[in-house]
Design a protein around this motif. Structure first.
Motif, short mmCIF file in Angstrom:
data_model
loop_
_atom_site.label_atom_id
_atom_site.label_comp_id
_atom_site.label_asym_id
_atom_site.label_seq_id
_atom_site.Cartn_x
_atom_site.Cartn_y
_atom_site.Cartn_z
N THR A 185 0.83 -1.18 0.00
CA THR A 185 0.00 0.00 0.00
C THR A 185 0.88 1.24 0.00
O THR A 185 1.99 1.21 0.52
N GLY A 186 0.39 2.32 -0.63
CA GLY A 186 1.18 3.54 -0.70
C GLY A 186 0.70 4.44 -1.82
O GLY A 186 -0.41 4.28 -2.34
N ARG A 187 1.55 5.37 -2.23
CA ARG A 187 1.19 6.28 -3.32
C ARG A 187 1.23 5.54 -4.65
O ARG A 187 2.04 4.65 -4.87
N ARG A 188 0.34 5.95 -5.55
CA ARG A 188 0.09 5.20 -6.79
C ARG A 188 1.34 5.03 -7.64
O ARG A 188 1.62 3.93 -8.14
N ASP A 189 2.10 6.10 -7.83
CA ASP A 189 3.26 5.99 -8.71
C ASP A 189 4.33 5.07 -8.11
O ASP A 189 4.97 4.29 -8.83
N GLU A 190 4.49 5.11 -6.78
CA GLU A 190 5.48 4.25 -6.14
C GLU A 190 5.02 2.80 -6.11
O GLU A 190 5.83 1.87 -6.24
#
Length: 207
Positions: free
Chosen positions: A155-160
């Protein structure tokens, strides 16, 4: 998002026990959840899809109980927690719907800017996934859940998250896919405040 493909057949076999719950949930979700079930796809919108998941879990439990299979213990994975609580008799079906909706709204309030996602990585050992997560430029990515020895959710920011999925595929993962969700579910940093606020909400629930 497509369902696994077995839901409609199970519903058809146990419609008497399952239909009342799916119909009640449809009125709260603002979507015909039985039609979505037959079409094999989750309803559009985050709250309708989460209400569907909750209601279908409760309906499956009701189908088993109608055949005399009453559980001694219930447990839920992620969103399934609320269906497990309902099946155990800790909350009413309607209360579970309201908790499901409240939890999503609280999380959305904690991460209003969007730009998040989750990913499923299957077929890599823990050390390999941890190495991918730790690579430079993806400080937001964390392992959200471990589903088995070689199955993990990120889980995390979309680009990462997208970069981590690409690296997992290159590393030989059996399956590495983004889930297309709008929030960083289970993220210990982004949702710390949401956990606190949900706890306050749950203290108002009649258990």
């Amino acid at each position: 998002m497509a369902l696994c493909g077995r839901e409609h057949g199970f519903f058809s076999d146990h419609e008497g026990a399952m239909r009342p719950l799916m119909e009640e949930a449809s009125s709260r979700a603002g979507a015909d959840l039985i039609a979505c079930l037959r079409a094999g796809r989750l309803p559009e919108g985050a709250i309708p899809s989460q209400v569907f998941a909750y209601a279908f879990g409760c309906a499956v439990a009701a189908a088993h109980e109608s055949e005399g299979a009453v559980p001694l213990v219930t447990a839920g994975y992620s969103l399934g927690l609320y269906a497990a609580l309902e099946s155990a008799g800790a909350i009413s079906f309607r209360e579970g719907i309201e908790i499901t909706c409240a939890a999503h709204e609280i999380m959305k309030g904690a991460c209003p800017d969007g730009g998040y996602d989750m990913a499923a990585i299957v077929g890599l050992e823990a050390a390999d996934v941890e190495s991918i997560v730790a690579r430079g430029g993806r400080s937001s990515v964390t392992i959200a859940n471990t589903s088995g020895p070689t199955s993990r959710l990120l889980t995390g920011r979309r680009d990462e998250i997208a970069a981590a999925v690409a690296d997992a595929r290159e590393a030989g993962a059996f399956r590495a896919v983004t889930l297309g969700v709008d929030l960083p579910y289970h993220h210990p940093f982004f949702l710390a405040g949401a956990s606190r606020d949900l706890g306050a909400y749950l203290r108002t629930v009649r258990w």
